[in-house]
Design an enzyme around this catalytic site. Structure first.
Site, short mmCIF file in Angstrom:
data_model
loop_
_atom_site.label_atom_id
_atom_site.label_comp_id
_atom_site.label_asym_id
_atom_site.label_seq_id
_atom_site.Cartn_x
_atom_site.Cartn_y
_atom_site.Cartn_z
N SER A 34 0.81 -1.34 0.19
CA SER A 34 0.14 -0.14 0.06
C SER A 34 0.98 1.30 0.10
O SER A 34 1.30 1.71 0.86
CB SER A 34 -0.94 0.18 1.35
OG SER A 34 -1.55 1.00 1.18
N PRO A 35 1.27 1.71 -1.25
CA PRO A 35 2.12 2.78 -1.07
C PRO A 35 1.48 4.21 -0.59
O PRO A 35 0.10 4.43 -0.39
CB PRO A 35 2.28 3.22 -2.81
CG PRO A 35 1.76 1.93 -3.33
CD PRO A 35 0.68 1.41 -2.40
N ASP A 77 -2.65 -1.39 -3.35
CA ASP A 77 -3.80 -0.84 -2.61
C ASP A 77 -3.72 0.70 -2.75
O ASP A 77 -2.47 1.31 -2.35
CB ASP A 77 -3.85 -1.33 -1.21
CG ASP A 77 -4.76 -0.22 -0.43
OD1 ASP A 77 -6.01 -0.11 -0.70
OD2 ASP A 77 -4.26 0.34 0.69
#
Length: 301
Positions: A34-35, A77
């Site tokens: 999830s960056p 995400d």
């Protein structure tokens, strides 16, 4: 730099682009991450500006491809982001998706949507105050691969049957039809998972040691779904923006090998709490990692 290791995994502190390049080619079964989102008001861990965000993430994905097995997957995400001063969506996640498919040749195996019923309203001025927008409770999750047929098995993530379906099976009304009772119902690509767990070992250790936890944490059930569906025991799972290392903890519990990459040393050090029960050992481990005194073997604690 390797900060700590467990029976199955390794947690590294450093720039992810460098750590990705150090991986063996075609060695990874699943990249899941999830960056940091391109938020108008950056979090304490930092966020790239909306203007450069797509190019920034694109560079990481391009580096990851040689390291990914042909049977492997990438799961990304992405949260909601607005433009400054107006209630209009930034379509960065969709723009990036088009580039990954058109320019890198990736296949969109399936989009998923994470519904988090416990999420607080974003853009509160437009939702809570002016009442001109609904609450945003859904993230976009892209499941990508080099091919249209990566390793996947939805029978590993079956949902419990509803009460109505259980009653139907008991009534034997489905006898003679194509319906048959399995271990559960097939999953959908809408994942309803609340992110309101305040009692896990990581958060408890942070409170006991008076440390601030990572402000953006995966709920365990989210990576668990994809790790179960897309990998087998012994496979390698990697999170390149690990934060508090939820992915590593879930991978360990599912008997998958894992590596986590995180630039902030304090976050790496406190993420070790996920693997240590004794609070004194947790403190000692944290101090060793945060002060750069070498790597820690968690199995010794």
């Amino acid at each position: 730099m390797l900060c700590y290791k467990t029976k199955l995994g390794e947690a590294y502190c450093g720039k992810s682009e460098i750590l990705i390049d150090m991986l063996e080619d075609e060695s990874v079964d699943l990249f899941i991450t999830s960056p940091p989102y391109p938020l108008i008001n950056p979090k304490e861990y930092g966020n790239k500006s909306q203007e450069i965000y797509d190019d920034w993430i694109y560079g990481f994905i391009k580096r990851m491809l040689p390291k990914l097995k042909s049977s492997g997957s990438i799961v990304l995400d992405f949260g909601v982001s607005y433009f400054k001063g107006e209630p209009a969506y930034n379509i960065y996640a969709f723009r990036l998706l088009v580039r990954l498919v058109d320019e890198l040749g990736l296949k969109l195996c399936q989009p998923y949507f994470w519904y988090n019923p416990s999420r607080l309203p974003m853009q509160a001025v437009y939702t809570s105050k002016r009442k001109i927008r609904a609450k945003d409770n859904v993230n976009n999750i892209w499941w990508l691969s080099k091919t249209a047929f990566p390793k996947a098995d939805t029978t590993k993530v079956l949902r419990p049957y509803s009460k109505a379906m259980k009653k139907l099976f008991r009534s034997r009304k489905l006898k003679g039809t194509s319906w048959k009772k399995n271990d559960g119902a097939l999953p959908t690509n809408l994942l309803e998972i609340s992110n309101s767990d305040n009692k896990n070992k990581y958060l408890q250790a942070c409170r006991m040691l008076n440390m601030k936890p990572h402000p953006a944490r995966f709920p365990k059930r989210l990576p668990e779904f994809f790790i179960k569906m897309l990998t087998d025991e012994g496979d390698l799972v990697i999170d390149i923006f690990a934060g508090s290392n939820t992915v590593g903890e879930v991978s360990e519990s599912l008997n998958r090998r894992w590596k986590s990459f995180e630039f902030n040393r304090d976050y790496v050090a406190s993420s070790a709490f996920r693997f240590i029960s004794d609070i004194d050992n947790a403190r000692a481990c944290y101090e060793m990692i945060v002060h750069g005194r070498g790597s820690v073997d968690i199995t010794e604690y």
